[in-house]
Structures are given as C-alpha cells and as structure tokens.
Design a protein around this motif. Sequence first.
Motif, mmCIF file in Angstrom:
data_model
loop_
_atom_site.group_PDB
_atom_site.id
_atom_site.type_symbol
_atom_site.label_atom_id
_atom_site.label_comp_id
_atom_site.label_asym_id
_atom_site.label_seq_id
_atom_site.Cartn_x
_atom_site.Cartn_y
_atom_site.Cartn_z
ATOM 1 N N SER A 220 4.117 1.284 -6.657
ATOM 2 C CA SER A 220 2.727 0.894 -6.445
ATOM 3 C C SER A 220 2.669 -0.598 -6.151
ATOM 4 C CB SER A 220 1.869 1.241 -7.670
ATOM 5 O OG SER A 220 2.343 0.551 -8.817
ATOM 6 N N LEU A 221 1.503 -1.029 -5.715
ATOM 7 C CA LEU A 221 1.291 -2.436 -5.369
ATOM 8 C C LEU A 221 0.168 -2.992 -6.217
ATOM 9 C CD1 LEU A 221 2.114 -4.713 -3.374
ATOM 10 C CD2 LEU A 221 0.285 -3.897 -1.871
ATOM 11 N N GLY A 222 0.462 -4.063 -6.955
ATOM 12 C CA GLY A 222 -0.535 -4.692 -7.799
ATOM 13 C C GLY A 222 -0.719 -6.151 -7.428
ATOM 14 N N ALA A 223 -1.473 -6.865 -8.249
ATOM 15 C CA ALA A 223 -1.756 -8.278 -7.976
ATOM 16 C C ALA A 223 -0.477 -9.115 -7.985
ATOM 17 C CB ALA A 223 -2.748 -8.810 -9.000
ATOM 18 N N GLY A 224 0.503 -8.676 -8.762
ATOM 19 C CA GLY A 224 1.752 -9.423 -8.846
ATOM 20 C C GLY A 224 2.823 -8.928 -7.894
ATOM 21 N N GLY A 225 2.466 -8.053 -6.965
ATOM 22 C CA GLY A 225 3.437 -7.558 -5.993
ATOM 23 C C GLY A 225 3.827 -6.120 -6.246
ATOM 24 N N VAL A 226 4.983 -5.751 -5.736
ATOM 25 C CA VAL A 226 5.461 -4.376 -5.805
ATOM 26 C C VAL A 226 5.993 -4.072 -7.201
ATOM 27 C CG1 VAL A 226 7.142 -2.730 -4.888
ATOM 28 C CG2 VAL A 226 6.031 -4.381 -3.354
ATOM 29 N N VAL A 227 5.610 -2.887 -7.716
ATOM 30 C CA VAL A 227 6.053 -2.445 -9.039
ATOM 31 C C VAL A 227 6.696 -1.067 -8.892
ATOM 32 C CG1 VAL A 227 5.309 -1.762 -11.360
ATOM 33 C CG2 VAL A 227 4.225 -3.724 -10.213
ATOM 34 N N VAL A 228 7.806 -0.855 -9.592
ATOM 35 C CA VAL A 228 8.424 0.458 -9.646
ATOM 36 C C VAL A 228 8.517 0.904 -11.100
ATOM 37 C CG1 VAL A 228 10.810 -0.419 -9.739
ATOM 38 C CG2 VAL A 228 10.357 1.886 -8.866
ATOM 39 N N GLU A 229 8.240 2.164 -11.324
ATOM 40 C CA GLU A 229 8.423 2.804 -12.636
ATOM 41 C C GLU A 229 9.567 3.796 -12.484
ATOM 42 O OE1 GLU A 229 6.832 2.278 -15.459
ATOM 43 O OE2 GLU A 229 4.979 1.206 -14.912
ATOM 44 N N LEU A 230 10.659 3.528 -13.181
ATOM 45 C CA LEU A 230 11.847 4.374 -13.094
ATOM 46 C C LEU A 230 11.905 5.298 -14.299
ATOM 47 C CD1 LEU A 230 14.166 1.484 -11.943
ATOM 48 C CD2 LEU A 230 13.604 3.489 -10.559
ATOM 49 N N ALA A 231 12.042 6.575 -14.031
ATOM 50 C CA ALA A 231 12.092 7.566 -15.104
ATOM 51 C C ALA A 231 13.440 7.494 -15.816
ATOM 52 C CB ALA A 231 11.874 8.962 -14.520
ATOM 53 N N GLU A 232 13.511 8.179 -16.943
ATOM 54 C CA GLU A 232 14.775 8.224 -17.691
ATOM 55 C C GLU A 232 15.867 8.802 -16.794
ATOM 56 O OE1 GLU A 232 16.611 10.070 -21.856
ATOM 57 O OE2 GLU A 232 14.477 10.275 -21.371
ATOM 58 N N GLY A 233 16.989 8.112 -16.747
ATOM 59 C CA GLY A 233 18.103 8.541 -15.900
ATOM 60 C C GLY A 233 18.078 7.938 -14.509
ATOM 61 N N GLU A 234 16.962 7.292 -14.139
ATOM 62 C CA GLU A 234 16.873 6.626 -12.835
ATOM 63 C C GLU A 234 17.170 5.136 -12.986
ATOM 64 O OE1 GLU A 234 13.578 9.182 -10.321
ATOM 65 O OE2 GLU A 234 12.897 7.421 -11.443
ATOM 66 N N SER A 235 17.762 4.550 -11.950
ATOM 67 C CA SER A 235 18.025 3.114 -11.970
ATOM 68 C C SER A 235 18.145 2.592 -10.537
ATOM 69 C CB SER A 235 19.302 2.794 -12.751
ATOM 70 O OG SER A 235 20.446 3.311 -12.089
ATOM 71 N N LEU A 236 17.963 1.296 -10.412
ATOM 72 C CA LEU A 236 18.191 0.573 -9.168
ATOM 73 C C LEU A 236 19.064 -0.636 -9.488
ATOM 74 C CD1 LEU A 236 14.509 0.539 -7.858
ATOM 75 C CD2 LEU A 236 16.387 1.803 -6.787
ATOM 76 N N THR A 237 19.722 -1.165 -8.480
ATOM 77 C CA THR A 237 20.532 -2.368 -8.657
ATOM 78 C C THR A 237 20.089 -3.404 -7.637
ATOM 79 O OG1 THR A 237 22.427 -1.062 -9.386
ATOM 80 C CG2 THR A 237 22.860 -3.329 -8.713
ATOM 81 N N LEU A 238 19.804 -4.610 -8.114
ATOM 82 C CA LEU A 238 19.370 -5.691 -7.232
ATOM 83 C C LEU A 238 20.062 -6.980 -7.645
ATOM 84 C CD1 LEU A 238 17.452 -6.611 -4.939
ATOM 85 C CD2 LEU A 238 15.756 -7.116 -6.702
ATOM 86 N N ASP A 239 20.782 -7.564 -6.711
ATOM 87 C CA ASP A 239 21.522 -8.817 -6.967
ATOM 88 C C ASP A 239 22.421 -8.694 -8.189
ATOM 89 O OD1 ASP A 239 20.242 -10.015 -4.785
ATOM 90 O OD2 ASP A 239 18.590 -10.739 -6.026
ATOM 91 N N GLY A 240 23.040 -7.534 -8.345
ATOM 92 C CA GLY A 240 23.980 -7.316 -9.431
ATOM 93 C C GLY A 240 23.362 -6.898 -10.744
ATOM 94 N N ALA A 241 22.041 -6.922 -10.838
ATOM 95 C CA ALA A 241 21.354 -6.538 -12.076
ATOM 96 C C ALA A 241 20.893 -5.089 -11.980
ATOM 97 C CB ALA A 241 20.163 -7.451 -12.335
ATOM 98 N N VAL A 242 21.085 -4.338 -13.063
ATOM 99 C CA VAL A 242 20.654 -2.947 -13.114
ATOM 100 C C VAL A 242 19.215 -2.902 -13.609
ATOM 101 C CG1 VAL A 242 21.051 -0.684 -14.133
ATOM 102 C CG2 VAL A 242 22.997 -2.138 -13.510
ATOM 103 N N LEU A 243 18.350 -2.234 -12.854
ATOM 104 C CA LEU A 243 16.936 -2.133 -13.194
ATOM 105 C C LEU A 243 16.639 -0.746 -13.734
ATOM 106 C CD1 LEU A 243 15.439 -3.712 -9.923
ATOM 107 C CD2 LEU A 243 16.333 -4.893 -11.947
ATOM 108 N N THR A 244 15.961 -0.685 -14.859
ATOM 109 C CA THR A 244 15.508 0.581 -15.435
ATOM 110 C C THR A 244 14.071 0.393 -15.919
ATOM 111 O OG1 THR A 244 16.387 -0.010 -17.613
ATOM 112 C CG2 THR A 244 17.825 1.283 -16.169
ATOM 113 N N GLY A 245 13.386 1.520 -16.202
ATOM 114 C CA GLY A 245 12.026 1.427 -16.704
ATOM 115 C C GLY A 245 11.084 0.835 -15.669
ATOM 116 N N ARG A 246 10.244 -0.099 -16.118
ATOM 117 C CA ARG A 246 9.264 -0.729 -15.223
ATOM 118 C C ARG A 246 9.799 -2.061 -14.732
ATOM 119 N NH1 ARG A 246 4.840 -4.242 -14.985
ATOM 120 N NH2 ARG A 246 3.022 -3.396 -13.847
#
Length: 290
Positions: free
Chosen positions: A59-85
């Motif tokens: 979704s898109l909010g006032a602070g920019g793009v937001v992702v909500e990752l469900a349990e077991g989902e993840s993303l990686t950006l600049d070497g950091a693993v992203l989970t949750g919100r």
Amino acid sequence: MTTALNTDIDRAQFGRDWEEWHRAHETRRADSLGFFAITGLHWLGAQPTTLPGAPGTWSLGAGGVVVELAEGESLTLDGAVLTGRHQFGVIAERGSLTPAFTDGDVAGVVEIALRGGHTILRPRRADHPFLAEYPGTPTYVPNPRWRVAARFRPFEAPRPTEVGAAVDGLTHVYDAPGTLEFSWRGEEFTLTAFDGKAPGDLLVLFTDATSGLTTYAANRSVGVDAPDADGWTTIDFNRAVNLPCAYTDFATCPLPPEGNRLPVGIEAGEKTPLSRVRSNDALVAPAVAA
C-alpha cells in the motif's frame, strides 16, 4: 554544416565490432531479472494490494510505500532481511528500489518505482516464460553509411522537456542539455538530446519513416558519445535500439520529444521485435497522482 566522416573504414572489422556490441546488448537485455522478467504493472495507492507470484500486501501511505509480509514471507534489500511490516520511504521521480525474494528455487524482485508522479510495482521472476522463449531481435545489416557527424548545440541551461509515455496517463520530464545537428543526403536535421549514461554522453529518442513498418512504432533510442571540444560527435544509427516497451506491455518508456520524428527512413539498427509480453487486462492509469 560540414558532416563528412572518414570513409576509409574496414567494413569487415566494422561488422565484427557491431556484432560484438549487439551480442553484449542482447545479453544485458535478457538478464534473468531484467525487463523480460516483469510479470505485471501495478498502480499503487492507499488500498492494500497483493502481487501474483510475489510476497507481501502493498500500500501507499504518507510515508511512502509499505509492505506487510505474512509469516514465512520475507524480502531482502541491501543485504538486510525484511519481515513483518516495512516502510520503504519516499522514492524520487525515476528512482526505484528492487527488494528481492525467492519462491522455492526461483529468484525474483519487486521493483518499486516512481514514474510520472505515480508509484508503480513491477514484480520480476527469473522463471518468466518470455526469458526462455526470447528469439532475439532482428536488425538491419550494419553499414558505415549510417554513421553521421553531428554538431552539439548546448542550451544556455538544460531545458525541462515533457514527453509522453508508452502507457496512457503518464508523462515524463527530462532535462535536455542541447540539440544535435546533422546532414543526410543534403538535408539538415536537428534532434533534441537528453543526458546519456556516462557524464557528457547523450541519448536521442526518435522515430523515422520506418517506424511502424520495419521498426517499432513508438520509439527507438541511440546513444551518442560526448562531443569534443568543438562540439562534434558521431551518431551511429547502426546502434539504434528498442526500448523495453517494444517487448512488454509493462514498460513506461518515454516517447520522443516533439521534433525528433525524422521524415526519412533510418534503415539501420534494431527492427520490430518478433514477440512481446502482453497484458491479459487493460492497463488503466490511476485517476490521481501518488
């Protein structure tokens, strides 16, 4: 205007150099997570949305793009693993982020970008069928006669230049540093130039009398080396290439600026692709800017 080039060219070597350049260009273009891997174009707004074949609810909010990752989902950006919100922040016009994911053994990324004031998401997957099926791009036979000397005429200051886009509802604005003037068979032509990839280099977007016949209708581009101290450079139309929008409905490529529609046929460079990624649904631009 003098536009003569050295005609003492080894045609065999010229052809070999062109073949090597074009093979390298095809290799870069068919990168496993490049434009051929895009599975969709999604206009992002406040309403949460999911992406087929990619993790998260976006979704898109006032602070920019937001992702909500469900349990077991993840993303990686600049070497950091992203989970949750995760909030990605505000992205600059023509900027982008590409957080990565894996789906089993398949690599993918979600491109987050701002184009024409609109926030878009474009998932890319290395198992996109088009990557395996891509047959290569047909071209004209390279010929040194399509190398023309050109004089760069800089503007006093770069001029913001608005152009259309391959997708309805978008426009792009680029700073044009000047124009390129050249002669062809006794006629004089002027093309608006944009900045190229390297400092001082230039990029020309154009159409010509072959557009929509043997070459892609909307646009082609050609890179131009930085002009010398006297403003001279060379436009080698043999190296005119298609933009991503020639291959996929999911590209937002710029169209040529007014005046860059040549009335002559540039029978050089890449022709219309043999195949294309098409959207199953109509692409509808958002009603309001993000």
